[in-house]
Design a protein around this motif. Structure first.
Motif, PDB file in Angstrom:
ATOM      1  N   GLY A 210      13.451   2.416  -2.940  1.00  0.00           N
ATOM      2  CA  GLY A 210      13.519   2.658  -4.373  1.00  0.00           C
ATOM      3  C   GLY A 210      12.194   2.565  -5.095  1.00  0.00           C
ATOM      4  O   GLY A 210      12.118   2.769  -6.299  1.00  0.00           O
ATOM      5  N   ASN A 211      11.129   2.252  -4.377  1.00  0.00           N
ATOM      6  CA  ASN A 211       9.807   2.157  -4.990  1.00  0.00           C
ATOM      7  C   ASN A 211       9.081   3.490  -4.918  1.00  0.00           C
ATOM      8  O   ASN A 211       9.367   4.330  -4.063  1.00  0.00           O
ATOM      9  N   ILE A 212       8.124   3.680  -5.800  1.00  0.00           N
ATOM     10  CA  ILE A 212       7.298   4.887  -5.785  1.00  0.00           C
ATOM     11  C   ILE A 212       6.407   4.893  -4.556  1.00  0.00           C
ATOM     12  O   ILE A 212       6.134   5.919  -3.967  1.00  0.00           O
ATOM     13  N   SER A 213       5.971   3.704  -4.174  1.00  0.00           N
ATOM     14  CA  SER A 213       5.111   3.584  -3.003  1.00  0.00           C
ATOM     15  C   SER A 213       5.328   2.221  -2.363  1.00  0.00           C
ATOM     16  O   SER A 213       5.940   1.335  -2.940  1.00  0.00           O
ATOM     17  N   SER A 214       4.808   2.090  -1.161  1.00  0.00           N
ATOM     18  CA  SER A 214       4.835   0.824  -0.446  1.00  0.00           C
ATOM     19  C   SER A 214       3.431   0.572   0.059  1.00  0.00           C
ATOM     20  O   SER A 214       2.777   1.488   0.573  1.00  0.00           O
ATOM     21  N   SER A 215       2.935  -0.653  -0.107  1.00  0.00           N
ATOM     22  CA  SER A 215       1.588  -0.918   0.375  1.00  0.00           C
ATOM     23  C   SER A 215       1.497  -2.316   0.973  1.00  0.00           C
ATOM     24  O   SER A 215       2.269  -3.205   0.636  1.00  0.00           O
ATOM     25  N   ILE A 216       0.567  -2.433   1.887  1.00  0.00           N
ATOM     26  CA  ILE A 216       0.257  -3.728   2.499  1.00  0.00           C
ATOM     27  C   ILE A 216      -1.258  -3.862   2.551  1.00  0.00           C
ATOM     28  O   ILE A 216      -1.986  -2.862   2.536  1.00  0.00           O
ATOM     29  N   ILE A 217      -1.718  -5.074   2.594  1.00  0.00           N
ATOM     30  CA  ILE A 217      -3.143  -5.353   2.737  1.00  0.00           C
ATOM     31  C   ILE A 217      -3.318  -6.204   3.984  1.00  0.00           C
ATOM     32  O   ILE A 217      -2.614  -7.195   4.166  1.00  0.00           O
ATOM     33  N   GLU A 218      -4.242  -5.767   4.834  1.00  0.00           N
ATOM     34  CA  GLU A 218      -4.538  -6.515   6.055  1.00  0.00           C
ATOM     35  C   GLU A 218      -6.046  -6.712   6.142  1.00  0.00           C
ATOM     36  O   GLU A 218      -6.806  -6.025   5.480  1.00  0.00           O
ATOM     37  N   THR A 219      -6.452  -7.641   6.974  1.00  0.00           N
ATOM     38  CA  THR A 219      -7.876  -7.927   7.099  1.00  0.00           C
ATOM     39  C   THR A 219      -8.302  -7.981   8.560  1.00  0.00           C
ATOM     40  O   THR A 219      -7.509  -8.341   9.425  1.00  0.00           O
ATOM     41  N   ASN A 220      -9.546  -7.611   8.764  1.00  0.00           N
ATOM     42  CA  ASN A 220     -10.157  -7.747  10.086  1.00  0.00           C
ATOM     43  C   ASN A 220     -10.973  -9.027  10.166  1.00  0.00           C
ATOM     44  O   ASN A 220     -11.705  -9.249  11.099  1.00  0.00           O
TER      45      ASN A 220
END
Length: 139
Positions: free
Chosen positions: A84-94
């Motif tokens: 139901g969201n316009i977008s989906s995002s995640i943040i990851e780190t190296n």
């Protein structure tokens, strides 16, 4: 991880072929910070890393199965794959920089990836939480 019927379209390159079970492939993608998507193949899977894939298409069924990362809270409410969201995002780190993967639905059944890098911690959203928990949905 969101598991669904779908196929890769418009890859930047062919991805990396991995042998093994589908479950092993999904877990490898989940544990690999720069994995964007994994698609099932006859010998195992193909792993696509950040900037190696632009979009994928949702299918109603068949043999084409893929999986992409999503945060745990997104998986709890609404209709998959974006709930139901316009977008989906995640943040990851190296360990040095922070990488944001955003998935948006551009037209019926087509989803697109957008990748950005944040070198300054001031660019990280205040509500950022590391990708620790996950849900697995078959759609």
């Amino acid at each position: 991880m969101i598991l669904m019927f779908g196929s890769v379209i418009d890859p930047v390159n062919s991805g990396k072929e991995r042998k093994g079970s589908w479950e092993e492939c999904v877990m490898e993608c989940l544990k690999t910070w720069n994995c964007a998507l994994v698609s099932k193949s006859s010998n195992g899977c193909i792993i696509y890393f950040m900037n190696e894939i632009k979009s994928f298409k949702k299918n109603d069924g068949g043999d084409d199965i893929l999986a992409f990362k999503s945060d745990f809270e997104t998986c709890l409410i609404g209709n998959p794959p974006l709930f139901g969201n316009i977008s989906s995002s995640i943040i990851e780190t190296n360990g040095m920089d922070f990488y944001r993967t955003e998935i948006t639905e551009s037209s019926e059944n087509i989803l697109n990836f957008n990748f950005t890098i944040h070198k300054c911690t001031k660019d990280i959203p205040k509500d950022y939480v590391s990708l620790m928990g996950y849900c697995t949905l078959y759609i």
